[in-house]
Design a protein around this motif. Sequence first.
Motif, PDB file in Angstrom:
ATOM      1  N   THR A  49       1.085  -1.032   0.261  1.00  0.00           N
ATOM      2  CA  THR A  49      -0.165   0.446   0.492  1.00  0.00           C
ATOM      3  C   THR A  49       1.244   1.447   0.087  1.00  0.00           C
ATOM      4  OG1 THR A  49      -0.182  -0.039   2.430  1.00  0.00           O
ATOM      5  CG2 THR A  49      -1.959  -1.250   1.095  1.00  0.00           C
ATOM      6  N   VAL A  50       0.668   1.881  -1.170  1.00  0.00           N
ATOM      7  CA  VAL A  50       1.513   3.462  -0.906  1.00  0.00           C
ATOM      8  C   VAL A  50       0.627   4.286  -1.050  1.00  0.00           C
ATOM      9  CG1 VAL A  50       3.488   2.256  -2.484  1.00  0.00           C
ATOM     10  CG2 VAL A  50       1.805   3.351  -3.599  1.00  0.00           C
ATOM     11  N   ASP A  51       1.465   5.536  -0.908  1.00  0.00           N
ATOM     12  CA  ASP A  51       0.703   6.802  -0.936  1.00  0.00           C
ATOM     13  C   ASP A  51       0.215   7.669  -2.161  1.00  0.00           C
ATOM     14  OD1 ASP A  51      -0.899   8.818   0.543  1.00  0.00           O
ATOM     15  OD2 ASP A  51       0.776  10.088   1.328  1.00  0.00           O
ATOM     16  N   GLY A  52      -0.775   7.766  -2.095  1.00  0.00           N
ATOM     17  CA  GLY A  52      -1.214   9.175  -3.447  1.00  0.00           C
ATOM     18  C   GLY A  52      -1.771   8.340  -3.973  1.00  0.00           C
ATOM     19  N   LEU A  53      -2.257   6.897  -3.943  1.00  0.00           N
ATOM     20  CA  LEU A  53      -3.382   6.326  -4.695  1.00  0.00           C
ATOM     21  C   LEU A  53      -5.176   6.073  -4.325  1.00  0.00           C
ATOM     22  CD1 LEU A  53      -1.810   3.184  -6.114  1.00  0.00           C
ATOM     23  CD2 LEU A  53      -1.882   5.147  -7.680  1.00  0.00           C
ATOM     24  N   ASN A  54      -6.175   6.364  -5.224  1.00  0.00           N
ATOM     25  CA  ASN A  54      -7.118   6.186  -4.405  1.00  0.00           C
ATOM     26  C   ASN A  54      -8.068   5.150  -5.568  1.00  0.00           C
ATOM     27  OD1 ASN A  54      -7.420   8.423  -6.215  1.00  0.00           O
ATOM     28  ND2 ASN A  54      -8.212   9.466  -4.642  1.00  0.00           N
ATOM     29  N   THR A  55      -7.868   5.090  -6.466  1.00  0.00           N
ATOM     30  CA  THR A  55      -8.059   4.287  -7.655  1.00  0.00           C
ATOM     31  C   THR A  55      -7.522   2.819  -8.094  1.00  0.00           C
ATOM     32  OG1 THR A  55      -9.529   3.914  -8.955  1.00  0.00           O
ATOM     33  CG2 THR A  55      -7.738   5.335  -9.239  1.00  0.00           C
ATOM     34  N   LEU A  56      -8.020   2.042  -8.570  1.00  0.00           N
ATOM     35  CA  LEU A  56      -7.316   0.857  -9.056  1.00  0.00           C
ATOM     36  C   LEU A  56      -7.180   1.096 -10.898  1.00  0.00           C
ATOM     37  CD1 LEU A  56      -8.965  -2.360  -7.219  1.00  0.00           C
ATOM     38  CD2 LEU A  56      -6.865  -1.121  -6.562  1.00  0.00           C
ATOM     39  N   ILE A  57      -7.204   2.098 -11.010  1.00  0.00           N
ATOM     40  CA  ILE A  57      -7.302   2.496 -12.262  1.00  0.00           C
ATOM     41  C   ILE A  57      -5.864   1.592 -13.579  1.00  0.00           C
ATOM     42  CG2 ILE A  57      -6.245   4.449 -12.196  1.00  0.00           C
ATOM     43  CD1 ILE A  57      -9.305   3.193 -14.434  1.00  0.00           C
ATOM     44  N   ASP A  58      -5.042   1.586 -12.887  1.00  0.00           N
ATOM     45  CA  ASP A  58      -3.948   0.769 -13.304  1.00  0.00           C
ATOM     46  C   ASP A  58      -3.760  -0.516 -13.549  1.00  0.00           C
ATOM     47  OD1 ASP A  58      -2.525   3.575 -12.492  1.00  0.00           O
ATOM     48  OD2 ASP A  58      -1.257   2.946 -11.269  1.00  0.00           O
ATOM     49  N   TYR A  59      -4.269  -1.213 -13.083  1.00  0.00           N
ATOM     50  CA  TYR A  59      -4.522  -2.343 -13.863  1.00  0.00           C
ATOM     51  C   TYR A  59      -6.178  -2.644 -14.369  1.00  0.00           C
ATOM     52  CZ  TYR A  59      -1.606  -2.096  -8.672  1.00  0.00           C
ATOM     53  OH  TYR A  59      -0.662  -2.150  -8.031  1.00  0.00           O
ATOM     54  N   ASP A 107      -6.856  -8.231   2.945  1.00  0.00           N
ATOM     55  CA  ASP A 107      -6.748  -7.402   3.999  1.00  0.00           C
ATOM     56  C   ASP A 107      -6.024  -5.680   3.859  1.00  0.00           C
ATOM     57  OD1 ASP A 107      -8.805  -4.767   4.233  1.00  0.00           O
ATOM     58  OD2 ASP A 107      -9.856  -5.574   5.527  1.00  0.00           O
ATOM     59  N   PHE A 108      -5.915  -4.776   3.279  1.00  0.00           N
ATOM     60  CA  PHE A 108      -5.225  -3.885   3.633  1.00  0.00           C
ATOM     61  C   PHE A 108      -5.560  -2.836   4.784  1.00  0.00           C
ATOM     62  CE2 PHE A 108      -2.740  -5.984   0.227  1.00  0.00           C
ATOM     63  CZ  PHE A 108      -1.555  -6.511   0.531  1.00  0.00           C
ATOM     64  N   THR A 109      -5.281  -2.235   5.339  1.00  0.00           N
ATOM     65  CA  THR A 109      -5.688  -1.567   6.163  1.00  0.00           C
ATOM     66  C   THR A 109      -4.728   0.293   6.821  1.00  0.00           C
ATOM     67  OG1 THR A 109      -5.630  -1.988   8.192  1.00  0.00           O
ATOM     68  CG2 THR A 109      -7.223  -2.616   7.061  1.00  0.00           C
ATOM     69  N   LYS A 110      -3.309  -0.151   6.233  1.00  0.00           N
ATOM     70  CA  LYS A 110      -2.596   0.816   6.968  1.00  0.00           C
ATOM     71  C   LYS A 110      -1.965   1.072   5.762  1.00  0.00           C
ATOM     72  CE  LYS A 110      -2.438  -1.434  11.229  1.00  0.00           C
ATOM     73  NZ  LYS A 110      -1.524  -2.536  13.148  1.00  0.00           N
ATOM     74  N   LEU A 111      -0.763   2.416   5.953  1.00  0.00           N
ATOM     75  CA  LEU A 111       0.067   2.811   5.042  1.00  0.00           C
ATOM     76  C   LEU A 111       1.591   2.492   4.896  1.00  0.00           C
ATOM     77  CD1 LEU A 111       0.005   5.382   2.743  1.00  0.00           C
ATOM     78  CD2 LEU A 111       0.801   6.807   4.132  1.00  0.00           C
ATOM     79  N   GLY A 112       1.605   1.905   4.176  1.00  0.00           N
ATOM     80  CA  GLY A 112       3.237   1.596   3.939  1.00  0.00           C
ATOM     81  C   GLY A 112       3.597  -0.200   3.532  1.00  0.00           C
ATOM     82  N   GLU A 113       1.716  -1.264   4.291  1.00  0.00           N
ATOM     83  CA  GLU A 113       1.684  -2.280   4.159  1.00  0.00           C
ATOM     84  C   GLU A 113       2.143  -3.346   3.129  1.00  0.00           C
ATOM     85  OE1 GLU A 113      -1.283  -6.023   6.136  1.00  0.00           O
ATOM     86  OE2 GLU A 113      -1.392  -3.342   5.918  1.00  0.00           O
ATOM     87  N   LYS A 114       3.052  -4.749   3.979  1.00  0.00           N
ATOM     88  CA  LYS A 114       3.361  -5.129   2.815  1.00  0.00           C
ATOM     89  C   LYS A 114       2.744  -6.686   2.517  1.00  0.00           C
ATOM     90  CE  LYS A 114       7.915  -2.763   1.111  1.00  0.00           C
ATOM     91  NZ  LYS A 114       9.120  -2.671   1.130  1.00  0.00           N
ATOM     92  N   PHE A 115       2.643  -7.534   1.182  1.00  0.00           N
ATOM     93  CA  PHE A 115       2.347  -8.347   1.722  1.00  0.00           C
ATOM     94  C   PHE A 115       2.359  -9.859   0.533  1.00  0.00           C
ATOM     95  CE2 PHE A 115      -0.410 -11.910   0.626  1.00  0.00           C
ATOM     96  CZ  PHE A 115      -0.810 -13.212   1.742  1.00  0.00           C
ATOM     97  N   VAL A 116       3.396 -11.234   0.784  1.00  0.00           N
ATOM     98  CA  VAL A 116       3.865 -11.666  -0.337  1.00  0.00           C
ATOM     99  C   VAL A 116       3.114 -12.690  -0.654  1.00  0.00           C
ATOM    100  CG1 VAL A 116       5.558 -13.202  -0.884  1.00  0.00           C
ATOM    101  CG2 VAL A 116       6.708 -11.100   0.890  1.00  0.00           C
ATOM    102  N   LEU A 117       2.684 -11.985  -1.847  1.00  0.00           N
ATOM    103  CA  LEU A 117       1.526 -12.820  -2.829  1.00  0.00           C
ATOM    104  C   LEU A 117       1.631 -14.215  -2.974  1.00  0.00           C
ATOM    105  CD1 LEU A 117      -1.767 -12.508  -3.512  1.00  0.00           C
ATOM    106  CD2 LEU A 117      -0.699 -11.578  -5.460  1.00  0.00           C
ATOM    107  N   ALA A 118       2.940 -14.419  -3.960  1.00  0.00           N
ATOM    108  CA  ALA A 118       3.272 -15.280  -4.379  1.00  0.00           C
ATOM    109  C   ALA A 118       5.054 -16.008  -4.132  1.00  0.00           C
ATOM    110  CB  ALA A 118       2.790 -15.747  -6.067  1.00  0.00           C
ATOM    111  N   HIS A 119       5.561 -16.976  -3.488  1.00  0.00           N
ATOM    112  CA  HIS A 119       6.772 -16.751  -3.653  1.00  0.00           C
ATOM    113  C   HIS A 119       7.483 -17.265  -4.664  1.00  0.00           C
ATOM    114  CE1 HIS A 119       6.458 -15.840   1.479  1.00  0.00           C
ATOM    115  NE2 HIS A 119       5.440 -16.656   1.200  1.00  0.00           N
ATOM    116  N   GLY A 120       8.758 -17.241  -4.687  1.00  0.00           N
ATOM    117  CA  GLY A 120       9.419 -17.300  -5.593  1.00  0.00           C
ATOM    118  C   GLY A 120      10.243 -18.688  -5.275  1.00  0.00           C
ATOM    119  N   GLY A 121      10.514 -19.269  -6.845  1.00  0.00           N
ATOM    120  CA  GLY A 121      10.481 -20.883  -6.175  1.00  0.00           C
ATOM    121  C   GLY A 121      12.264 -20.800  -6.431  1.00  0.00           C
ATOM    122  N   ASN A 122      12.632 -21.967  -5.319  1.00  0.00           N
ATOM    123  CA  ASN A 122      13.933 -22.131  -4.867  1.00  0.00           C
ATOM    124  C   ASN A 122      14.494 -22.099  -6.249  1.00  0.00           C
ATOM    125  OD1 ASN A 122      13.264 -21.379  -1.682  1.00  0.00           O
ATOM    126  ND2 ASN A 122      12.457 -23.423  -1.432  1.00  0.00           N
TER     127      ASN A 122
END
Length: 346
Positions: A49-59, A107-122
């Motif tokens: 989550t980053v500051d300055g965004l209030n829409t998902l238009i990029d996707y 669920d992202f509720t805080k600014l700067g929160e990170k979540f690894v959605l898919a881990h890279g293979g070893n």
Amino acid sequence: MKFLDEAKVYVRSGDGGNGCVAFRREKFIEFGGPSGGNGGRGGDVIIETVDGLNTLIDYRYQQHFKAQKGENGMGKDRHGANGKPIVLKVPVGTQVFDEDRETLIHDFTKLGEKFVLAHGGNGGFGNAHFKSPTNRAPRHANPGQTGEERWIWLRLKLIADAGLVGLPNAGKSTFLAAVSGARPKIGDYPFTTLHPQLGVVNADGREFVLADIPGLIEGAHEGAGLGDRFLGHIERCRVLLHLVDATSEHAGKAYKTVRAELEAYGGNLADKIEIVALNKIDAVEPDDLKKQKDRLKRAAKKTPLLLSGATGQGVKEALRALADVIGDKQVTTKAKRAADAEPWNA
């Protein structure tokens, strides 16, 4: 900038690099031996989550995101480099759902929160990893593991302290424009508001964020009108201000129509603290106003506030009632900056 609150995205993490099979054969080195390096780890897929965004238009314009693959190992005990991760930037309030659109992943509720959605293979081990006193010349290495891939849904739910609900033409946009710096579209026809609006309100020195969503009509939960898809933007609100048009045929029936849609939607909206107000009191005669007030009082089982967003009558009392419920537990300053940002264009 257009408003987009839902997007389907494909993500894939990087594959791990393969291990290497190699042997040292150099002059003046009496004993050679295995020297194959390990493969690098594949890059992760991270959502932040980053500051300055209030829409998902990029996707809307890019739906596929793939992280970098790890490099293969090499001779002389050289390990492959790790793949670079890919970061998907989203606004605060975004929810990540699985492809079935029901399983909540994060669920992202805080600014700067990170979540690894898919881990890279070893990365795979090179043959140097397998050398031992009993296996001095291993001639095998491991391949890298494949990365993870999946389709996900990103769903944005705006973060606000209070929300406005009501039928179309109940005066919600006029009220928001009167109490904040927001400039929503205002017209004398239904569904003037086509997407949610945010405004920062100041009530006796106390600031909070107020959200206005498109009006509800009977059958909205079944897709009538604009449907109930925007109700998610007030799920996080602490209090709802239910505006009822005093010029409608029956204020009590108008109130019950919206309440029925809130209950049909779920999301605990029907259980939230509700302040009921009769709007547009400047447009009706005193006798008609008394009838509408009595009808609304019987339907809501509470005495409604009387106000007019156009003239400002009773507006301060409504804001004080909202501020008293919100108290000191306000949303982050990110929501206020989003509300102060440039409005979305239809």
